[in-house]
Design a protein around this motif. Structure first.
Motif, PDB file in Angstrom:
ATOM      1  N   ASN A   1       0.764  -1.367   0.055  1.00 26.90           N
ATOM      2  CA  ASN A   1       0.178   0.084   0.147  1.00 26.90           C
ATOM      3  C   ASN A   1       0.825   1.252   0.005  1.00 26.90           C
ATOM      4  N   SER A   2       0.246   2.229  -0.394  1.00 26.44           N
ATOM      5  CA  SER A   2       0.885   3.581  -0.609  1.00 26.44           C
ATOM      6  C   SER A   2       1.542   4.258   0.395  1.00 26.44           C
ATOM      7  N   VAL A   3       0.978   3.887   1.792  1.00 25.67           N
ATOM      8  CA  VAL A   3       1.542   4.303   3.051  1.00 25.67           C
ATOM      9  C   VAL A   3       2.452   3.563   3.750  1.00 25.67           C
ATOM     10  N   GLU A   4       2.137   2.331   3.837  1.00 21.45           N
ATOM     11  CA  GLU A   4       3.054   1.477   4.473  1.00 21.45           C
ATOM     12  C   GLU A   4       3.989   0.672   3.661  1.00 21.45           C
ATOM     13  N   GLY A   5       3.840   0.665   2.560  1.00 20.14           N
ATOM     14  CA  GLY A   5       4.803  -0.363   1.737  1.00 20.14           C
ATOM     15  C   GLY A   5       4.213  -1.737   1.414  1.00 20.14           C
ATOM     16  N   GLY A   6       5.173  -2.655   1.279  1.00 25.45           N
ATOM     17  CA  GLY A   6       4.747  -3.964   1.153  1.00 25.45           C
ATOM     18  C   GLY A   6       4.124  -4.622   2.173  1.00 25.45           C
ATOM     19  N   VAL A   7       3.334  -5.771   2.011  1.00 25.28           N
ATOM     20  CA  VAL A   7       2.654  -6.555   3.028  1.00 25.28           C
ATOM     21  C   VAL A   7       3.621  -7.619   3.300  1.00 25.28           C
TER      22      VAL A   7
END
Ligand SMILES: O=C(O)C(=O)Cc1ccccc1
Length: 312
Positions: free
Chosen positions: A61-67
């Protein structure tokens, strides 16, 4: 006329997650049987074991990065990305009817939701304790339970309707433009056809730890004009300091510049896991750098053949 086959797609559930919302944007929804799973590994295991034909899971996601859990599961092999989905995400604070904002002492949500609403929670509920859940909808379901240990959940607004919770606050995300990227993972097969606006995902394992190892990987893309859209290192789990590189790049494996970059990686890395070529969700077509089109690669190969035959 034969009826089109139905497909069973696992997803990070329960019902009401952002992942379900992403799944519901897929074409031919009328032929999809969605199967909620409690975790990302459970959804992907359903594909590996053949219980499901595919799984929709969050990857970035654009805020937290990779899952991390998704990246690590995909790096483990036996799966392929067939499609990506981009979904704008907005969060609500949900609670049982009658609850006031000031009553919210114990909150539950998914780690990425907690991260994306960190500032709002700190400003509005500074004393609240946040407990992490396997998904936002799982947190909402827990709040809805009789005698729940939680007062509120951070979840999609729509989960409130499903679990009969009130919306205490809406659009509580710190960044209004947050977008999450989901992928549809299936069992490995030949990638779908090139569309002209594609992405390729892979995992590169370096041969041995040495100066410039990452630079060597980047070089294989750079010299062929292949743009990366994501690169991150993830621990392999084999010991401290051992990492693989999880990479998304622009283009399709059937394009010469991407195919040649993958061959280059295959030579310089201990292992390369191809994770699929699939249409990019934003449909963006890119301008290729001079000298990197399929015709350029073909022209160069023809020229080399002529050189070798003494015809240049
Ligand atoms: O928990 C969910 O609803 C998910 O689908 C995972 C997630 C959590 C936060 C932002 C985007 C996706």
């Amino acid at each position: 006329m034969t009826e089109a086959a139905r497909v069973r797609y696992a997803y990070l559930g329960p019902a009401g997650t952002f992942t379900e919302a992403a799944l519901r944007t897929l074409p031919h929804l009328d032929r999809i049987d969605p199967e909620p799973c409690a975790t990302v590994p459970a959804a992907l295991d359903a594909v590996r074991s053949g219980t499901a034909d595919g799984a929709v899971v969050p990857i970035e996601n654009s805020v937290e990065g990779g899952v991390p859990v998704t990246l690590d599961e995909l790096a483990g092999g036996h799966l392929m990305i067939t499609r990506e989905i981009l979904l704008p995400v907005s969060f609500a604070l949900l609670a049982r009817p009658g609850t006031q904002l000031a009553d919210c002492k114990r909150i539950s949500t998914h780690p990425h939701a907690a991260a994306q609403c960190r500032r709002w929670l700190a400003d509005n509920l500074p004393q609240a304790e946040v407990t992490l859940a396997s998904s936002t909808a799982a947190a909402a379901a827990a709040v809805a339970e009789e005698g729940s240990e939680f007062d509120a959940a951070v979840a999609p607004r729509i989960a409130g309707e499903r679990y009969r919770l009130d919306v205490l606050a809406n659009e509580i995300e710190d960044n209004a433009d947050a977008v999450t990227r989901f992928v549809l993972a299936t069992r490995p097969a030949a990638p779908g056809p090139m569309t002209g606006a594609d992405k390729t995902s892979l995992v590169a394992f370096i041969r041995d730890d040495h100066p410039g190892a990452l630079l060597e990987i980047l070089d294989e893309f750079a010299v062929r004009g292949v743009n990366l859209t994501r690169i991150e290192s993830r621990p392999t789990g084999d010991g401290i300091g051992r990492y693989n590189f999880s990479i998304d790049c622009e283009g399709h494996v059937d394009e010469a510049r991407v195919g040649e970059a993958l061959m280059g990686l295959r030579r310089v890395c201990a292992e390369v896991r191809f994770l699929g070529s699939y249409p990019r969700a934003d449909g963006a077509r890119i301008d290729l750098r001079i000298g990197t089109t399929d015709a350029d690669f073909r022209g160069a190969a023809d020229w080399l053949a002529r050189v070798r035959e003494g015809r240049s």
